[in-house]
Design a protein around this motif. Structure first.
Motif, PDB file in Angstrom:
ATOM      1  N   LYS A 251      37.226  55.050  49.848  1.00 51.99           N
ATOM      2  CA  LYS A 251      35.829  55.366  50.114  1.00 51.99           C
ATOM      3  C   LYS A 251      35.683  56.891  50.135  1.00 51.99           C
ATOM      4  O   LYS A 251      36.450  57.582  50.812  1.00 51.99           O
ATOM      5  CB  LYS A 251      35.363  54.748  51.431  1.00 51.99           C
ATOM      6  N   ILE A 252      34.715  57.374  49.386  1.00 52.23           N
ATOM      7  CA  ILE A 252      34.420  58.799  49.314  1.00 52.23           C
ATOM      8  C   ILE A 252      32.955  58.989  49.674  1.00 52.23           C
ATOM      9  O   ILE A 252      32.081  58.296  49.133  1.00 52.23           O
ATOM     10  CB  ILE A 252      34.660  59.370  47.894  1.00 52.23           C
ATOM     11  N   ALA A 253      32.662  59.904  50.583  1.00 56.16           N
ATOM     12  CA  ALA A 253      31.274  60.196  50.954  1.00 56.16           C
ATOM     13  C   ALA A 253      31.028  61.697  50.880  1.00 56.16           C
ATOM     14  O   ALA A 253      31.905  62.506  51.208  1.00 56.16           O
ATOM     15  CB  ALA A 253      30.958  59.673  52.350  1.00 56.16           C
ATOM     16  N   LEU A 254      29.824  62.053  50.463  1.00 54.17           N
ATOM     17  CA  LEU A 254      29.448  63.453  50.263  1.00 54.17           C
ATOM     18  C   LEU A 254      28.268  63.806  51.153  1.00 54.17           C
ATOM     19  O   LEU A 254      27.317  63.023  51.280  1.00 54.17           O
ATOM     20  CB  LEU A 254      29.071  63.698  48.797  1.00 54.17           C
ATOM     21  N   GLY A 255      28.331  64.983  51.757  1.00 54.04           N
ATOM     22  CA  GLY A 255      27.227  65.485  52.562  1.00 54.04           C
ATOM     23  C   GLY A 255      26.654  66.754  51.960  1.00 54.04           C
ATOM     24  O   GLY A 255      27.339  67.482  51.239  1.00 54.04           O
ATOM     25  N   ALA A 256      25.376  67.014  52.238  1.00 56.37           N
ATOM     26  CA  ALA A 256      24.668  68.221  51.793  1.00 56.37           C
ATOM     27  C   ALA A 256      24.465  68.279  50.281  1.00 56.37           C
ATOM     28  O   ALA A 256      24.288  69.355  49.718  1.00 56.37           O
ATOM     29  CB  ALA A 256      25.384  69.485  52.277  1.00 56.37           C
ATOM     30  N   VAL A 257      24.499  67.111  49.624  1.00 57.57           N
ATOM     31  CA  VAL A 257      24.232  67.086  48.176  1.00 57.57           C
ATOM     32  C   VAL A 257      23.036  66.199  47.842  1.00 57.57           C
ATOM     33  O   VAL A 257      22.673  66.047  46.683  1.00 57.57           O
ATOM     34  CB  VAL A 257      25.468  66.604  47.382  1.00 57.57           C
ATOM     35  N   ALA A 258      22.430  65.601  48.866  1.00 60.04           N
ATOM     36  CA  ALA A 258      21.266  64.731  48.681  1.00 60.04           C
ATOM     37  C   ALA A 258      20.507  64.707  50.004  1.00 60.04           C
ATOM     38  O   ALA A 258      20.933  65.324  50.990  1.00 60.04           O
ATOM     39  CB  ALA A 258      21.699  63.327  48.266  1.00 60.04           C
ATOM     40  N   VAL A 259      19.406  63.985  50.055  1.00 62.48           N
ATOM     41  CA  VAL A 259      18.613  63.957  51.287  1.00 62.48           C
ATOM     42  C   VAL A 259      19.301  63.179  52.402  1.00 62.48           C
ATOM     43  O   VAL A 259      18.956  63.321  53.573  1.00 62.48           O
ATOM     44  CB  VAL A 259      17.198  63.378  51.034  1.00 62.48           C
ATOM     45  N   THR A 260      20.271  62.352  52.037  1.00 64.05           N
ATOM     46  CA  THR A 260      21.097  61.653  53.018  1.00 64.05           C
ATOM     47  C   THR A 260      22.546  61.743  52.550  1.00 64.05           C
ATOM     48  O   THR A 260      22.812  62.044  51.380  1.00 64.05           O
ATOM     49  CB  THR A 260      20.712  60.161  53.139  1.00 64.05           C
ATOM     50  N   PRO A 261      23.518  61.492  53.428  1.00 63.06           N
ATOM     51  CA  PRO A 261      24.896  61.391  52.951  1.00 63.06           C
ATOM     52  C   PRO A 261      25.022  60.246  51.959  1.00 63.06           C
ATOM     53  O   PRO A 261      24.361  59.214  52.114  1.00 63.06           O
ATOM     54  CB  PRO A 261      25.712  61.123  54.220  1.00 63.06           C
ATOM     55  N   VAL A 262      25.859  60.422  50.944  1.00 60.69           N
ATOM     56  CA  VAL A 262      25.957  59.419  49.883  1.00 60.69           C
ATOM     57  C   VAL A 262      27.413  59.104  49.589  1.00 60.69           C
ATOM     58  O   VAL A 262      28.303  59.943  49.765  1.00 60.69           O
ATOM     59  CB  VAL A 262      25.261  59.885  48.582  1.00 60.69           C
ATOM     60  N   ARG A 263      27.654  57.885  49.125  1.00 56.23           N
ATOM     61  CA  ARG A 263      28.970  57.497  48.633  1.00 56.23           C
ATOM     62  C   ARG A 263      29.115  57.917  47.170  1.00 56.23           C
ATOM     63  O   ARG A 263      28.119  58.172  46.480  1.00 56.23           O
ATOM     64  CB  ARG A 263      29.147  55.990  48.772  1.00 56.23           C
ATOM     65  N   ALA A 264      30.349  57.970  46.718  1.00 62.07           N
ATOM     66  CA  ALA A 264      30.653  58.296  45.323  1.00 62.07           C
ATOM     67  C   ALA A 264      31.419  57.126  44.716  1.00 62.07           C
ATOM     68  O   ALA A 264      32.650  57.173  44.566  1.00 62.07           O
ATOM     69  CB  ALA A 264      31.466  59.585  45.241  1.00 62.07           C
ATOM     70  N   PRO A 265      30.729  56.032  44.369  1.00 69.99           N
ATOM     71  CA  PRO A 265      31.412  54.795  43.949  1.00 69.99           C
ATOM     72  C   PRO A 265      32.252  54.932  42.690  1.00 69.99           C
ATOM     73  O   PRO A 265      33.295  54.280  42.560  1.00 69.99           O
ATOM     74  CB  PRO A 265      30.263  53.799  43.752  1.00 69.99           C
ATOM     75  N   LYS A 266      31.829  55.771  41.752  1.00 71.57           N
ATOM     76  CA  LYS A 266      32.627  55.913  40.522  1.00 71.57           C
ATOM     77  C   LYS A 266      33.965  56.583  40.816  1.00 71.57           C
ATOM     78  O   LYS A 266      34.987  56.238  40.204  1.00 71.57           O
ATOM     79  CB  LYS A 266      31.833  56.695  39.482  1.00 71.57           C
ATOM     80  N   ALA A 267      33.949  57.506  41.734  1.00 68.67           N
ATOM     81  CA  ALA A 267      35.210  58.142  42.144  1.00 68.67           C
ATOM     82  C   ALA A 267      36.110  57.132  42.831  1.00 68.67           C
ATOM     83  O   ALA A 267      37.333  57.099  42.616  1.00 68.67           O
ATOM     84  CB  ALA A 267      34.922  59.317  43.075  1.00 68.67           C
ATOM     85  N   GLU A 268      35.514  56.279  43.674  1.00 63.63           N
ATOM     86  CA  GLU A 268      36.288  55.248  44.371  1.00 63.63           C
ATOM     87  C   GLU A 268      36.920  54.275  43.381  1.00 63.63           C
ATOM     88  O   GLU A 268      38.094  53.898  43.531  1.00 63.63           O
ATOM     89  CB  GLU A 268      35.358  54.505  45.338  1.00 63.63           C
TER      90      GLU A 268
END
Length: 291
Positions: free
Chosen positions: A215-232
């Motif tokens: 599971k990979i999650a990104l902060g400060a790149v969208a209006v909410t924290p988001v997952r990166a499913p393709k990376a997963e």
């Protein structure tokens, strides 16, 4: 420091606090550590006619670990307590680190993790880690209690799934298995005080040398924290070689569409997602190797 006028309310029970919040509506704000309330009120970023202070309500200042349920954090538990807790450092070091990189020591001595997420800032440091670790939020309202999975908590910029009168009372983070590890990385201009330019959290499970969950999650790149499913997807089912990790990091970079602002350009943010995704994954592998 001159604040706008407001009425200060100090309920003695959670039920009283929920009823007040439901009755007063959007002109009222719940106050725990107040570190995300007082500065923006001073700067006139928003106003509140009422502040509902829950600091003196008993039973909300706890930090516990249960082998079945995991880490339990009360709504009034200070970030500094989480950061320095031996049990958090041992059982869930990513959570201790996520608390440690928020603002300054003085602020962490007042601020709470529950308040940090309820502020719903895109750059808050608690959320990416809670997202990959599939945390749950304990919520009390005027008429019922409920549990909100963390991936359902954010409804947009500065918006949450809390209904009128509801207050987050605690956070539950499931235990990490022996073959699992999690890590959080924040990139900011300064290590202390500054908001995250980007944040990356990772949680990896490895069995017999093969990644069986990621599971990979990104902060400060969208209006909410988001997952990166393709990376997963790139990580799952493979041995985590440098080549695979690089491919996943690039997929995470390509999955986000951040803005440019005074703190960083869109292009810089995307490149830092690539850099820090790689670091977070490798950190997880180092933790697993040390077990």
């Amino acid at each position: 420091m001159v604040l706008p006028q407001f009425e200060y309310l100090a309920p003695k029970t959670l039920g009283e606090a929920c009823n007040l919040l439901a009755e007063l509506g959007s002109v009222a704000k719940v106050m725990a550590g107040a570190t995300d309330l007082i500065p923006p009120m001073r700067d006139k970023a928003f106003t509140a006619d009422y502040l509902i202070d829950i600091k003196n309500i008993p039973g909300l200042d706890y930090l516990e670990y249960d082998e079945k349920e995991g880490l339990k954090i009360g709504a009034l538990t200070k970030l500094r307590t989480i950061e320095t807790s031996p049990i958090v450092k041992e059982k869930n070091p990513a959570t201790a680190h996520a608390a440690k990189v928020i603002a300054s020591t003085q602020i962490r001595a007042k601020a709470t993790m529950a308040g940090n997420i309820c502020n719903a800032s895109p750059s808050n440091d608690s959320s990416p880690n809670l997202l990959v670790q599939e945390a749950k939020l304990l919520v009390q309202g005027p008429n019922k209690d409920r549990v909100i999975p963390f991936n359902e908590f954010f409804a947009g910029f500065k918006k949450t799934a809390l209904e009128p009168g509801e207050i987050v009372t605690g956070i539950v983070i499931p235990p990490l298995a022996e073959n699992e590890a999690a890590a959080y990385y924040k990139h900011a201009v300064r290590k202390a005080m500054d908001l995250a330019i980007i944040g990356v959290a990772a949680k990896i499970r490895v069995e017999n040398g093969i990644c069986t969950d990621a599971k990979i999650a990104l902060g400060a790149v969208a209006v909410t924290p988001v997952r990166a499913p393709k990376a997963e997807e790139i990580l799952i089912g493979k041995e985590l070689t440098d080549e695979v990790i690089v491919a996943a990091s690039e997929a995470a970079m390509n999955s986000c569409d951040p803005i440019s602002d005074i703190r960083a350009s869109k292009e810089y943010r995307k490149d830092m997602v690539r850099v820090f995704t790689k670091r977070a994954i490798k950190d997880c592998l180092e933790q697993l190797a040390a077990k």
